[in-house]
Design a protein around this motif. Sequence first.
Motif, PDB file in Angstrom:
ATOM      1  N   LYS B 333       0.834  -1.199   0.000  1.00 12.75           N
ATOM      2  CA  LYS B 333       0.000   0.000   0.000  1.00 12.75           C
ATOM      3  C   LYS B 333       0.868   1.248   0.000  1.00 12.75           C
ATOM      4  O   LYS B 333       1.961   1.248   0.555  1.00 12.75           O
ATOM      5  CB  LYS B 333      -0.879   0.021   1.257  1.00 12.75           C
ATOM      6  N   MET B 334       0.341   2.300  -0.561  1.00 12.07           N
ATOM      7  CA  MET B 334       1.039   3.582  -0.594  1.00 12.07           C
ATOM      8  C   MET B 334       0.855   4.284   0.752  1.00 12.07           C
ATOM      9  O   MET B 334      -0.243   4.297   1.303  1.00 12.07           O
ATOM     10  CB  MET B 334       0.435   4.407  -1.739  1.00 12.07           C
ATOM     11  N   ASP B 335       1.945   4.841   1.271  1.00  9.82           N
ATOM     12  CA  ASP B 335       1.900   5.589   2.532  1.00  9.82           C
ATOM     13  C   ASP B 335       2.240   7.052   2.241  1.00  9.82           C
ATOM     14  O   ASP B 335       3.340   7.365   1.792  1.00  9.82           O
ATOM     15  CB  ASP B 335       2.918   4.980   3.510  1.00  9.82           C
ATOM     16  N   TYR B 336       1.264   7.920   2.477  1.00 11.38           N
ATOM     17  CA  TYR B 336       1.472   9.340   2.144  1.00 11.38           C
ATOM     18  C   TYR B 336       1.873  10.192   3.349  1.00 11.38           C
ATOM     19  O   TYR B 336       1.915  11.412   3.263  1.00 11.38           O
ATOM     20  CB  TYR B 336       0.189   9.924   1.530  1.00 11.38           C
ATOM     21  N   SER B 337       2.130   9.541   4.479  1.00 14.72           N
ATOM     22  CA  SER B 337       2.321  10.327   5.698  1.00 14.72           C
ATOM     23  C   SER B 337       3.688  11.000   5.779  1.00 14.72           C
ATOM     24  O   SER B 337       3.896  11.895   6.575  1.00 14.72           O
ATOM     25  CB  SER B 337       2.117   9.442   6.920  1.00 14.72           C
ATOM     26  N   CYS B 338       4.606  10.548   4.988  1.00 17.67           N
ATOM     27  CA  CYS B 338       5.970  11.084   5.125  1.00 17.67           C
ATOM     28  C   CYS B 338       6.598  11.299   3.758  1.00 17.67           C
ATOM     29  O   CYS B 338       7.431  10.520   3.316  1.00 17.67           O
ATOM     30  CB  CYS B 338       6.794  10.117   5.968  1.00 17.67           C
ATOM     31  N   THR B 397       4.722  12.265  23.222  1.00 12.94           N
ATOM     32  CA  THR B 397       5.638  11.181  22.834  1.00 12.94           C
ATOM     33  C   THR B 397       6.990  11.694  22.355  1.00 12.94           C
ATOM     34  O   THR B 397       7.935  10.930  22.228  1.00 12.94           O
ATOM     35  CB  THR B 397       5.035  10.358  21.683  1.00 12.94           C
ATOM     36  N   ASP B 398       7.080  12.978  22.049  1.00  9.88           N
ATOM     37  CA  ASP B 398       8.293  13.605  21.511  1.00  9.88           C
ATOM     38  C   ASP B 398       8.612  13.166  20.076  1.00  9.88           C
ATOM     39  O   ASP B 398       9.647  13.516  19.519  1.00  9.88           O
ATOM     40  CB  ASP B 398       9.498  13.359  22.429  1.00  9.88           C
ATOM     41  N   ARG B 399       7.735  12.351  19.479  1.00 11.82           N
ATOM     42  CA  ARG B 399       7.988  11.938  18.100  1.00 11.82           C
ATOM     43  C   ARG B 399       7.981  13.150  17.173  1.00 11.82           C
ATOM     44  O   ARG B 399       7.175  14.065  17.340  1.00 11.82           O
ATOM     45  CB  ARG B 399       6.902  10.980  17.626  1.00 11.82           C
ATOM     46  N   VAL B 400       8.872  13.122  16.190  1.00  6.75           N
ATOM     47  CA  VAL B 400       8.917  14.211  15.219  1.00  6.75           C
ATOM     48  C   VAL B 400       7.693  14.082  14.309  1.00  6.75           C
ATOM     49  O   VAL B 400       7.438  13.021  13.740  1.00  6.75           O
ATOM     50  CB  VAL B 400      10.219  14.159  14.392  1.00  6.75           C
ATOM     51  N   LEU B 401       6.927  15.178  14.191  1.00  5.80           N
ATOM     52  CA  LEU B 401       5.724  15.161  13.363  1.00  5.80           C
ATOM     53  C   LEU B 401       5.923  15.953  12.073  1.00  5.80           C
ATOM     54  O   LEU B 401       5.288  15.671  11.062  1.00  5.80           O
ATOM     55  CB  LEU B 401       4.538  15.760  14.134  1.00  5.80           C
ATOM     56  N   GLY B 402       6.788  16.948  12.158  1.00  4.69           N
ATOM     57  CA  GLY B 402       7.011  17.778  10.972  1.00  4.69           C
ATOM     58  C   GLY B 402       8.357  18.459  11.054  1.00  4.69           C
ATOM     59  O   GLY B 402       8.872  18.691  12.149  1.00  4.69           O
ATOM     60  N   ALA B 403       8.932  18.753   9.893  1.00  7.16           N
ATOM     61  CA  ALA B 403      10.173  19.519   9.857  1.00  7.16           C
ATOM     62  C   ALA B 403      10.116  20.468   8.670  1.00  7.16           C
ATOM     63  O   ALA B 403       9.596  20.116   7.602  1.00  7.16           O
ATOM     64  CB  ALA B 403      11.378  18.592   9.746  1.00  7.16           C
ATOM     65  N   HIS B 404      10.624  21.665   8.892  1.00  3.49           N
ATOM     66  CA  HIS B 404      10.584  22.705   7.863  1.00  3.49           C
ATOM     67  C   HIS B 404      11.925  23.413   7.847  1.00  3.49           C
ATOM     68  O   HIS B 404      12.393  23.872   8.884  1.00  3.49           O
ATOM     69  CB  HIS B 404       9.457  23.694   8.142  1.00  3.49           C
ATOM     70  N   VAL B 405      12.527  23.457   6.686  1.00  2.89           N
ATOM     71  CA  VAL B 405      13.818  24.115   6.564  1.00  2.89           C
ATOM     72  C   VAL B 405      13.726  25.116   5.420  1.00  2.89           C
ATOM     73  O   VAL B 405      13.271  24.781   4.321  1.00  2.89           O
ATOM     74  CB  VAL B 405      14.949  23.097   6.275  1.00  2.89           C
ATOM     75  N   VAL B 406      14.114  26.352   5.698  1.00  5.82           N
ATOM     76  CA  VAL B 406      14.252  27.346   4.637  1.00  5.82           C
ATOM     77  C   VAL B 406      15.683  27.816   4.702  1.00  5.82           C
ATOM     78  O   VAL B 406      16.147  28.200   5.781  1.00  5.82           O
ATOM     79  CB  VAL B 406      13.343  28.575   4.860  1.00  5.82           C
ATOM     80  N   GLY B 407      16.385  27.763   3.582  1.00  2.00           N
ATOM     81  CA  GLY B 407      17.770  28.211   3.585  1.00  2.00           C
ATOM     82  C   GLY B 407      18.585  27.406   2.597  1.00  2.00           C
ATOM     83  O   GLY B 407      18.076  26.471   1.959  1.00  2.00           O
ATOM     84  N   SER B 408      19.867  27.764   2.518  1.00  2.00           N
ATOM     85  CA  SER B 408      20.765  27.105   1.588  1.00  2.00           C
ATOM     86  C   SER B 408      20.742  25.589   1.799  1.00  2.00           C
ATOM     87  O   SER B 408      20.832  25.114   2.930  1.00  2.00           O
ATOM     88  CB  SER B 408      22.171  27.655   1.835  1.00  2.00           C
ATOM     89  N   GLU B 409      20.640  24.845   0.712  1.00  2.00           N
ATOM     90  CA  GLU B 409      20.675  23.363   0.746  1.00  2.00           C
ATOM     91  C   GLU B 409      19.557  22.749   1.586  1.00  2.00           C
ATOM     92  O   GLU B 409      19.676  21.603   2.044  1.00  2.00           O
ATOM     93  CB  GLU B 409      22.040  22.853   1.253  1.00  2.00           C
TER      94      GLU B 409
END
Lengths: 125, 461
Positions: B333-338, B397-409
């Motif tokens: 199955k396709m997983d779209y969560s990540c 739970t401290d689980r990472v839910l999202g990450a956002h990076v703006v900047g070089s590379e």
Amino acid sequence: MNPEGIKYHKEHTWARIEGSMATVGITDFAQEALGDIVYIELPELGASVTAGESMSDIESAKATSPVISPVTGTVKEVNSALEDEPEMINPDPYGKGWIVVVEITGQGDLLDAAAYDAFLKEESQ
Amino acid sequence: MSLVVIGSGPGGYVAAIKAAQLGQSVTIIEDTEVGGTCLNRGCIPTKALIASTSLLSKARELDKYGIDLNGTVSPNLEKIMARKDKIVSTQVKGIRGLFKSWGIKLLEGKGRLLEGKTVEVLLNDGSSISIEADNIIIATGSSPAHIPAFPVDGINVLTSDHALVLTEIPKSMVIVGAGVIGCEWAFIFRELGALVTVVEMLPRALATEDTEVSALIAREMKKKKIKLMTETSVSKVVVESDHIVTKLLNGPDVVAEKMLVSIGRAFNSTGLGLEEVGVKTGKSGEILVDEQMRTNIKGVYAVGDVTGGMLLAHTASAEGIIAARNICGQEVKMDYSCIPAAIFTSPEIASVGLRDFQVHEMGIKTRTGMFQYRALGKAHAIGEIVGFFKIIADEETDRVLGAHVVGSEASVVIHEAAVAIRNGLTSKDLARTIHAHPTLSEGLMEAAEDVHGEAIHLPKK
């Protein structure tokens, strides 16, 4: 050390009040703490500013910080030269580095030069 | 077992290769050029242009890096476009080579479904043939959406397809739509020297990204003197001989030499015989599929943009692999969560997982860690101090839910966050993973540390 005849806000901005108009900028302490200024987001002409609240953002090599307005009123003039040369603020924060001219309807709790100097001394201890 | 794939973009060609690897006899049908939008009219050619414009931008600040320039720096659009074309054709050859190596038969023409899992191919040479297959994958992609209010003529009023073959740099450009495509082109045209105005109906640019990402990119546009007008709708477009007047519902007219329309994509689901065969489509024409990429007709699958959804090349490829594996008897199955995504503005943007407004809507309690590029030694060393790293973690739970990076590379840095989210890792897992110094990736580690107020290079809060 800070020039006489202008008023200072504890958030390190200044206002030179002449009649109903105030020229506004950041203090020498602020520019020194920020380091090399790389950008300032200038408020629009006609924008309202409120004493004690952010009127623009300033970016330096070290940080992005809000510029806290020392006065309340309407922006009548902006120093558009800062768009291309924001670094002008560093050597001359009370002169060429002025940010806006505001037609004032009110002002924050402002200090004179001696009181601001004393405030800075207190802060540094 | 035999498989016919219609469309050879990143959905179709990847499905074809995967199926061939798993022992299928594969025929792929393509009416233009292998590689689809991604390779011919999207990801790759725009990144080739951006390589030129970012070098141009660096060259303009050589002095900052202590290099004297004896002469001037200016873009040569003909050469920039020629370089881009060469890159595309090399990549096209690469895919053709892969087809040959895996024994995949390429038919150049238009495919159309007939009853009984037969595909009729109208070949580009005018002849036509019919092929029968055990399974069919439709991967016909999407195209720039056409809305009658915008009289696209390819000369004055353009889509991204036309922008890629411009022969002269326009003096001024109005871009309608501040989505991914509109924003990337805004920076490209600005670096080339055009005066750019971007008009967006929504309250912010890149409205599907985290709100802090949109705020930063709006400021970067301001710095580069790209005029961004949000909550602004176009009421009328008047095309004059040498300029275009864009009338706005709420604002003064915008006059520009050319207009780029980037207001969405239309799904390429017509002319495929879908109705005749009974393949169900949604209200925008997208083909409806389940998590295994199956349509409602047994043996007919669909992947990529034509199924709607995210419209990302790597999503299409992942779906292509899922379809191929299901066809070969593996139940997947396709997983779209990540699914990480990158936007090549200046600076770059990359994101994976949940945005701030999404966790708010979902009512999830979270902690956020934030770290600025300008607090990294490496960012100063390379002269790229604009941007931030942001990690959103579950409060409990401290689980990472999202990450956002703006900047070089940013597009490179984001992937460790994708690994974290995919595997249920916590912000502390990221924070306690030693990161090499001096790198930009350290910023993500510091942001992870900041989730618990433990970043070393931030003052006490």
